[in-house]
Design a protein around this motif. Structure first.
Motif, PDB file in Angstrom:
ATOM      1  N   ALA A 169       0.825  -1.213   0.000  1.00 22.57           N
ATOM      2  CA  ALA A 169       0.000   0.000   0.000  1.00 22.57           C
ATOM      3  C   ALA A 169       0.857   1.259   0.000  1.00 22.57           C
ATOM      4  O   ALA A 169       0.560   2.225  -0.711  1.00 22.57           O
ATOM      5  CB  ALA A 169      -0.937  -0.010   1.205  1.00 22.57           C
ATOM      6  N   LEU A 170       1.929   1.269   0.794  1.00 18.88           N
ATOM      7  CA  LEU A 170       2.818   2.439   0.808  1.00 18.88           C
ATOM      8  C   LEU A 170       3.454   2.652  -0.563  1.00 18.88           C
ATOM      9  O   LEU A 170       3.574   3.795  -1.029  1.00 18.88           O
ATOM     10  CB  LEU A 170       3.901   2.258   1.872  1.00 18.88           C
ATOM     11  N   ARG A 171       3.851   1.569  -1.219  1.00 19.34           N
ATOM     12  CA  ARG A 171       4.426   1.721  -2.549  1.00 19.34           C
ATOM     13  C   ARG A 171       3.359   2.176  -3.549  1.00 19.34           C
ATOM     14  O   ARG A 171       3.655   2.945  -4.474  1.00 19.34           O
ATOM     15  CB  ARG A 171       5.072   0.414  -3.001  1.00 19.34           C
ATOM     16  N   CYS A 172       2.117   1.728  -3.387  1.00 19.77           N
ATOM     17  CA  CYS A 172       1.042   2.211  -4.248  1.00 19.77           C
ATOM     18  C   CYS A 172       0.887   3.721  -4.131  1.00 19.77           C
ATOM     19  O   CYS A 172       0.671   4.410  -5.134  1.00 19.77           O
ATOM     20  CB  CYS A 172      -0.274   1.518  -3.900  1.00 19.77           C
ATOM     21  N   LEU A 173       0.998   4.258  -2.928  1.00 22.56           N
ATOM     22  CA  LEU A 173       0.925   5.704  -2.764  1.00 22.56           C
ATOM     23  C   LEU A 173       2.001   6.401  -3.588  1.00 22.56           C
ATOM     24  O   LEU A 173       1.743   7.437  -4.218  1.00 22.56           O
ATOM     25  CB  LEU A 173       1.078   6.084  -1.284  1.00 22.56           C
ATOM     26  N   GLU A 174       3.208   5.841  -3.580  1.00 20.56           N
ATOM     27  CA  GLU A 174       4.303   6.421  -4.351  1.00 20.56           C
ATOM     28  C   GLU A 174       4.001   6.379  -5.847  1.00 20.56           C
ATOM     29  O   GLU A 174       4.420   7.275  -6.595  1.00 20.56           O
ATOM     30  CB  GLU A 174       5.606   5.671  -4.079  1.00 20.56           C
ATOM     31  N   LYS A 175       3.292   5.352  -6.302  1.00 22.22           N
ATOM     32  CA  LYS A 175       3.030   5.156  -7.725  1.00 22.22           C
ATOM     33  C   LYS A 175       1.722   5.801  -8.185  1.00 22.22           C
ATOM     34  O   LYS A 175       1.301   5.602  -9.321  1.00 22.22           O
ATOM     35  CB  LYS A 175       2.992   3.655  -8.047  1.00 22.22           C
ATOM     36  N   LYS A 176       1.072   6.567  -7.294  1.00 21.51           N
ATOM     37  CA  LYS A 176      -0.206   7.204  -7.623  1.00 21.51           C
ATOM     38  C   LYS A 176      -1.272   6.164  -7.945  1.00 21.51           C
ATOM     39  O   LYS A 176      -2.055   6.294  -8.878  1.00 21.51           O
ATOM     40  CB  LYS A 176      -0.046   8.185  -8.784  1.00 21.51           C
ATOM     41  N   ILE A 177      -1.297   5.105  -7.141  1.00 23.21           N
ATOM     42  CA  ILE A 177      -2.336   4.086  -7.200  1.00 23.21           C
ATOM     43  C   ILE A 177      -3.082   4.127  -5.866  1.00 23.21           C
ATOM     44  O   ILE A 177      -2.460   4.235  -4.798  1.00 23.21           O
ATOM     45  CB  ILE A 177      -1.735   2.686  -7.428  1.00 23.21           C
ATOM     46  N   ARG A 178      -4.396   4.027  -5.890  1.00 28.12           N
ATOM     47  CA  ARG A 178      -5.192   4.088  -4.653  1.00 28.12           C
ATOM     48  C   ARG A 178      -5.304   2.685  -4.045  1.00 28.12           C
ATOM     49  O   ARG A 178      -5.984   1.814  -4.586  1.00 28.12           O
ATOM     50  CB  ARG A 178      -6.584   4.644  -4.953  1.00 28.12           C
ATOM     51  N   PRO A 179      -4.620   2.446  -2.915  1.00 28.58           N
ATOM     52  CA  PRO A 179      -4.702   1.118  -2.301  1.00 28.58           C
ATOM     53  C   PRO A 179      -6.000   0.940  -1.524  1.00 28.58           C
ATOM     54  O   PRO A 179      -6.411   1.823  -0.763  1.00 28.58           O
ATOM     55  CB  PRO A 179      -3.494   1.101  -1.357  1.00 28.58           C
ATOM     56  N   ILE A 180      -6.642  -0.195  -1.740  1.00 26.82           N
ATOM     57  CA  ILE A 180      -7.827  -0.573  -0.971  1.00 26.82           C
ATOM     58  C   ILE A 180      -7.484  -1.869  -0.249  1.00 26.82           C
ATOM     59  O   ILE A 180      -7.449  -2.947  -0.850  1.00 26.82           O
ATOM     60  CB  ILE A 180      -9.059  -0.775  -1.882  1.00 26.82           C
ATOM     61  N   ILE A 181      -7.193  -1.774   1.045  1.00 23.15           N
ATOM     62  CA  ILE A 181      -6.812  -2.954   1.825  1.00 23.15           C
ATOM     63  C   ILE A 181      -8.057  -3.619   2.398  1.00 23.15           C
ATOM     64  O   ILE A 181      -8.907  -2.955   3.008  1.00 23.15           O
ATOM     65  CB  ILE A 181      -5.841  -2.571   2.960  1.00 23.15           C
ATOM     66  N   ILE A 182      -8.143  -4.925   2.201  1.00 23.19           N
ATOM     67  CA  ILE A 182      -9.229  -5.728   2.773  1.00 23.19           C
ATOM     68  C   ILE A 182      -8.608  -6.636   3.839  1.00 23.19           C
ATOM     69  O   ILE A 182      -7.772  -7.480   3.529  1.00 23.19           O
ATOM     70  CB  ILE A 182      -9.922  -6.596   1.703  1.00 23.19           C
ATOM     71  N   GLU A 183      -9.009  -6.483   5.096  1.00 27.03           N
ATOM     72  CA  GLU A 183      -8.433  -7.246   6.196  1.00 27.03           C
ATOM     73  C   GLU A 183      -9.549  -7.970   6.957  1.00 27.03           C
ATOM     74  O   GLU A 183     -10.492  -7.336   7.439  1.00 27.03           O
ATOM     75  CB  GLU A 183      -7.668  -6.311   7.132  1.00 27.03           C
ATOM     76  N   ARG A 184      -9.431  -9.289   7.063  1.00 25.38           N
ATOM     77  CA  ARG A 184     -10.461 -10.088   7.730  1.00 25.38           C
ATOM     78  C   ARG A 184     -10.514  -9.815   9.236  1.00 25.38           C
ATOM     79  O   ARG A 184     -11.550 -10.005   9.874  1.00 25.38           O
ATOM     80  CB  ARG A 184     -10.217 -11.568   7.488  1.00 25.38           C
ATOM     81  N   GLY A 185      -9.388  -9.379   9.812  1.00 17.23           N
ATOM     82  CA  GLY A 185      -9.313  -9.162  11.250  1.00 17.23           C
ATOM     83  C   GLY A 185      -9.594  -7.728  11.661  1.00 17.23           C
ATOM     84  O   GLY A 185     -10.123  -6.919  10.893  1.00 17.23           O
ATOM     85  N   LYS A 186      -9.184  -7.425  12.891  1.00 17.07           N
ATOM     86  CA  LYS A 186      -9.506  -6.140  13.501  1.00 17.07           C
ATOM     87  C   LYS A 186      -8.305  -5.200  13.488  1.00 17.07           C
ATOM     88  O   LYS A 186      -7.202  -5.591  13.158  1.00 17.07           O
ATOM     89  CB  LYS A 186      -9.979  -6.361  14.948  1.00 17.07           C
ATOM     90  N   ARG A 187      -8.569  -3.945  13.873  1.00 22.34           N
ATOM     91  CA  ARG A 187      -7.490  -2.983  14.052  1.00 22.34           C
ATOM     92  C   ARG A 187      -6.530  -3.505  15.118  1.00 22.34           C
ATOM     93  O   ARG A 187      -6.914  -4.264  16.003  1.00 22.34           O
ATOM     94  CB  ARG A 187      -8.040  -1.617  14.449  1.00 22.34           C
ATOM     95  N   VAL A 188      -5.298  -3.044  15.055  1.00 21.43           N
ATOM     96  CA  VAL A 188      -4.248  -3.619  15.883  1.00 21.43           C
ATOM     97  C   VAL A 188      -4.561  -3.496  17.375  1.00 21.43           C
ATOM     98  O   VAL A 188      -4.290  -4.412  18.150  1.00 21.43           O
ATOM     99  CB  VAL A 188      -2.887  -2.979  15.520  1.00 21.43           C
ATOM    100  N   GLN A 189      -5.174  -2.375  17.800  1.00 21.76           N
ATOM    101  CA  GLN A 189      -5.472  -2.219  19.228  1.00 21.76           C
ATOM    102  C   GLN A 189      -6.576  -3.171  19.664  1.00 21.76           C
ATOM    103  O   GLN A 189      -6.542  -3.729  20.771  1.00 21.76           O
ATOM    104  CB  GLN A 189      -5.890  -0.774  19.529  1.00 21.76           C
ATOM    105  N   GLU A 190      -7.578  -3.367  18.791  1.00 21.88           N
ATOM    106  CA  GLU A 190      -8.715  -4.221  19.143  1.00 21.88           C
ATOM    107  C   GLU A 190      -8.341  -5.697  19.186  1.00 21.88           C
ATOM    108  O   GLU A 190      -9.028  -6.494  19.828  1.00 21.88           O
ATOM    109  CB  GLU A 190      -9.855  -3.985  18.150  1.00 21.88           C
ATOM    110  N   ARG A 191      -7.257  -6.059  18.495  1.00 22.51           N
ATOM    111  CA  ARG A 191      -6.810  -7.454  18.527  1.00 22.51           C
ATOM    112  C   ARG A 191      -6.424  -7.885  19.940  1.00 22.51           C
ATOM    113  O   ARG A 191      -6.518  -9.074  20.274  1.00 22.51           O
ATOM    114  CB  ARG A 191      -5.589  -7.648  17.615  1.00 22.51           C
ATOM    115  N   ARG A 192      -5.980  -6.942  20.758  1.00 26.43           N
ATOM    116  CA  ARG A 192      -5.488  -7.284  22.106  1.00 26.43           C
ATOM    117  C   ARG A 192      -6.546  -8.033  22.916  1.00 26.43           C
ATOM    118  O   ARG A 192      -6.220  -8.962  23.672  1.00 26.43           O
ATOM    119  CB  ARG A 192      -5.070  -6.018  22.854  1.00 26.43           C
TER     120      ARG A 192
END
Length: 531
Positions: free
Chosen positions: A115-138
Motif C-alpha cells: 500500500a505504501l508503494r502504491c501511494l508512491e506510484k499514484k495508485i489508490r490502495p484498498i486494503i481488505i483485512e479479515r481481522g480487527k485494528r491492531v489495538q482491538e486485537r489485544r
C-alpha cells in the motif's frame, strides 16, 4: 568512487571519501554507548587530533562472543573537518483518492508495504483485512491466552499488522537480493521505530512497540487517500475472461479493481480453497515442522557469553543451530531471547505455537522453534494433490490439541526425557500462558520428525554448552514456519499464470519468510502493477 585503504595496525579497514573515514572497531560492552570513547579511539587510529572529528555515525553493530570477552563490532563513519549531513527520509505522498485503485487482500507487512508503494506510484490502495485494528486485537488475544478460545478472524495470525505484530517484530533477513531492505527499515523508522534497527546486525522492534508503528502506517495510508476495510473477509476473487475484476466479501459486497495483490499470510487456508474451487493453479511447497524449545535465558547467556552472569551492557544472548540428520535438515528458527511462547492457532481444535519478545527482551526465558524439513516425498500423494502438505500440517495440529487435553493446553516434554523416550514426571515453569501438559511428543509428531529431533538435540548440546538439559522444555507444535502451499506466479510480471492482474504475494503465497522479506515482496508486487 570510494576506496578501501587497509590500515596496517590492528587490521582495521577505512573508507576515505573526501573527509569521511570508515573504521571497523571492537568496543567493550560497557563503552558502547560512550561516543566520546569511540571518537577518541577513532582519532587514535587515524592519527589525528580528536577535535578534527566533527561527528560520527555507526553504520553497523553486532556482538562478537567468540573470544573470552564479548565485544561489539561496529563500523563507524568519522567526519573529519566537516559536519555530518543528517539522513532524512521524506514521506511526501500525493493524495491518491481520485487515482485508479488496486485491491490488497491482507494488512500484514506484505499488504501494508504494498500500500505504501502504491501511494508512491499514484495508485489508490484498498486494503481488505479479515481481522480487527491492531489495538482491538489485544482483547481477542487476551481471551485466547486466558480461556483458550480462538477467534478465527482475530488472533496472533489475523488482524492489522499480520502475524509479526504480536509475535516479535524480528527484522533479520537474508533477502537483500530481492529488494531494498534498507528502505523497509527506513520506512519503519519514519513511522516510529528507533533508528537502532538501521545499524543492528539482528534488528528487532518488539511486540510492545510494533502496534504503534502499524497504527502510524495505517494513518499514512488513510491520510493520503487509501482505504482500509477491517472485519472484511474475502470469500471469492472475481475474474472475467482471465482477468481479475475484484473481490467478493463475506457481507456480499463486491469491490472492483483491475489489480488484486493477494497478501493473506501463511494461515489463510480459505484463500487456497477459492483457488481449488475455481480450478486455478496452486502447488504443494515444502515447509518445516517441530516444536518450540524454551530454556532459562541464563543458560543461553552463560553458553554464548562464556560467563556466570551476563553483563548489564549485553543483551540477552541469541543462538542459531543447524544439523544434518540422516540427510534431513534440523534447525532453530525464530529464536526469541528474553521471550514468551504464544498460542497461534487460527481455528478451534488445533494447537500451534510461536514465540515473541518485548523490545527489552527482559523475560527470564529464551525460546526458539526447532524444526525439521518436510519434503513432498514425506507425504503421500503430495506430488498429485496440492493440499497434501496442508492437510498433513493440520492433522499434526489437531493431534497436538487432543494430546494436550483441550483449551489450547499444549503437550510438552523435558528435553532429555524427550530424547530418551520418557514421560516427564513434572514440567518446568514456562512462559506458555494457556498451560502445558506432560505428554509423549511421539504421540503428536510424525515419526520422521520425532526421530530427527531426538538425534539432533544431543548434537546441538555438543555445539553449545548447557543446551542439552532437562531444564529445557519442548512445547508442541511449531507448524506455521511457512505456507505448505505456493500460489504460482510469473517471474517477470509477478501475476498468476492464469489470471492477469492477480499478484500472489508474501508468505501466504510462498514468496517470503518474515516481516522484511514480506514487506519487500509487497513493494515488488506494487511495482509490477502497470497502468
Amino acid at each position: 568512487m570510494a576506496k578501501f585503504i587497509p590500515l596496517l595496525h590492528f587490521g582495521i579497514k577505512t573508507r576515505h571519501h573526501f573527509m569521511q573515514h570508515e573504521l571497523e572497531l571492537a568496543i567493550l560492552p560497557e563503552r558502547i554507548a560512550d561516543q566520546t570513547h569511540i571518537l577518541q579511539k577513532g582519532a587514535a587510529l587515524l592519527k589525528i587530533a580528536p577535535a578534527r572529528i566533527k561527528g560520527l555515525k555507526i553504520r553497523k553493530r553486532s556482538i562478537d562472543a567468540r573470544g573470552k570477552q564479548a565485544v561489539f563490532r561496529v563500523r563507524v563513519i568519522f567526519y573529519i573537518d566537516e559536519q555530518p549531513i543528517p539522513e532524512i527520509l521524506p514521506l511526501e505522498y500525493a493524495n491518491v483518492a481520485d487515482d485508479p485503485p488496486a485491491i490488497i487482500v491482507g494488512a500484514g507487512p506484505a499488504g501494508l508495504f504494498a500500500a505504501l508503494r502504491c501511494l508512491e506510484k499514484k495508485i489508490r490502495p484498498i486494503i481488505i483485512e479479515r481481522g480487527k485494528r491492531v489495538q482491538e486485537r489485544r482483547r481477542d488475544l487476551a481471551v485466547l491466552n486466558r480461556q483458550g478460545i480462538v477467534n478465527p478472524d482475530s488472533n496472533y495470525c489475523f488482524g492489522e499488522g499480520g502475524a509479526g505484530t504480536y509475535s516479535d517484530g524480528k527484522l533479520y533477513t537474508r533477502s537483500n537480493k530481492r529488494g531494498d531492505v534498507q528502505r523497509v527499515l527506513q520506512l519503519l523508522v519514519a513511522h516510529g521505530a528507533t533508528d537502532d534497527i538501521l545499524v543492528d546486525a539482528r534488528p528487532h522492534i518488539g511486540t510492545n512497540k510494533l502496534p504503534h508503528i502499524i497504527q502510524a502506517i495505517r494513518h499514512t495510508i488513510l491520510n493520503h487517500g487509501g482505504e482500509i476495510h477491517f472485519d472484511s473477509r474475502v470469500v471469492d476473487i472475481v475474474e472475467q475472461f482471465g482477468h481479475v475484476k475484484g473481490v467478493k466479501l463475506a457481507s456480499g459486497e463486491h469491490i472492483n479493481a483491475e489489480h488484486v495483490i493477494l497478501a493473506t499470510g501463511h494461515s489463510a487456508r480459505d484463500i487456497f480453497e477459492i483457488f481449488h474451487r475455481r480450478r486455478w493453479l496452486v502447488e504443494p511447497k515444502p515447509f518445516a515442522l517441530g516444536v518450540r524449545i524454551e530454556h532459562p535465558q541464563q543458560i543461553i547467556d552463560q553458553a554464548q557469553y562464556h560467563c556466570n552472569v551476563r553483563s548489564e551492557h549485553l543483551p540477552p544472548a541469541y543462538y542459531s543451530l543447524v544439523e544434518q540428520v540422516d540427510g534431513r535438515g534440523v534447525f532453530s528458527f525464530c529464536m526469541c531471547p528474553g521471550g514468551i511462547i504464544a498460542p497461534c492457532a487460527t481455528d478451534k481444535g488445533e494447537i500451534v505455537v510461536n514465540g515473541w519478545s518485548p523490545s527489552k527482551r527482559n523475560n527470564p526465558y529464551a525460546n526458539s522453534g526447532t524444526v525439521v524439513q518436510v519434503n513432498l516425498e514425506d507425504v503421500p500423494h503430495a506430488v498429485r494433490y496440492p493440499f497434501a502438505l496442508l492437510d498433513f500440517q493440520h492433522e499434526v495440529e489437531e493431534r497436538a490439541y487432543v494430546v494436550g487435553g483441550g483449551k489450547l493446553v499444549a503437550p510438552a516434554q523435558r528435553m532429555v526425557d524427550f530424547v530418551e523416550g520418557r514421560l516427564s514426571n513434572t514440567l518446568p515453569v514456562n512462559s506458555y500462558k494457556p498451560g502445558t501438559h506432560s505428554a509423549l511428543l511421539s504421540e503428536v509428531l510424525p515419526p520422521f520428525v520425532h526421530d530427527a529431533l531426538r538425534k539432533a538435540l544431543p548434537l546441538f548440546g555438543k555445539k553449545m554448552k548447557g543446551y542439552y538439559t532437562n531444564e529445557a522444555i519442548l512445547v508442541g507444535v511449531e507448524s506455521r514456519t511457512s505456507s505448505p502451499v505456493r500460489i504460482p506466479r510469473d517471474k517477470m510480471t509477478l501475476q498468476h499464470p492464469q489470471i492477469k492482474g492477480l499478484y500472489p504475494c508474501g508468505e501466504g503465497a510462498g514468496y517470503a519468510g518474515g516481516i522484511v522479506s514480506a514487506a519487500i515482496d509487497g513493494m515488488n508486487c506494487a511495482d509490477a502493477i502497470k497502468d
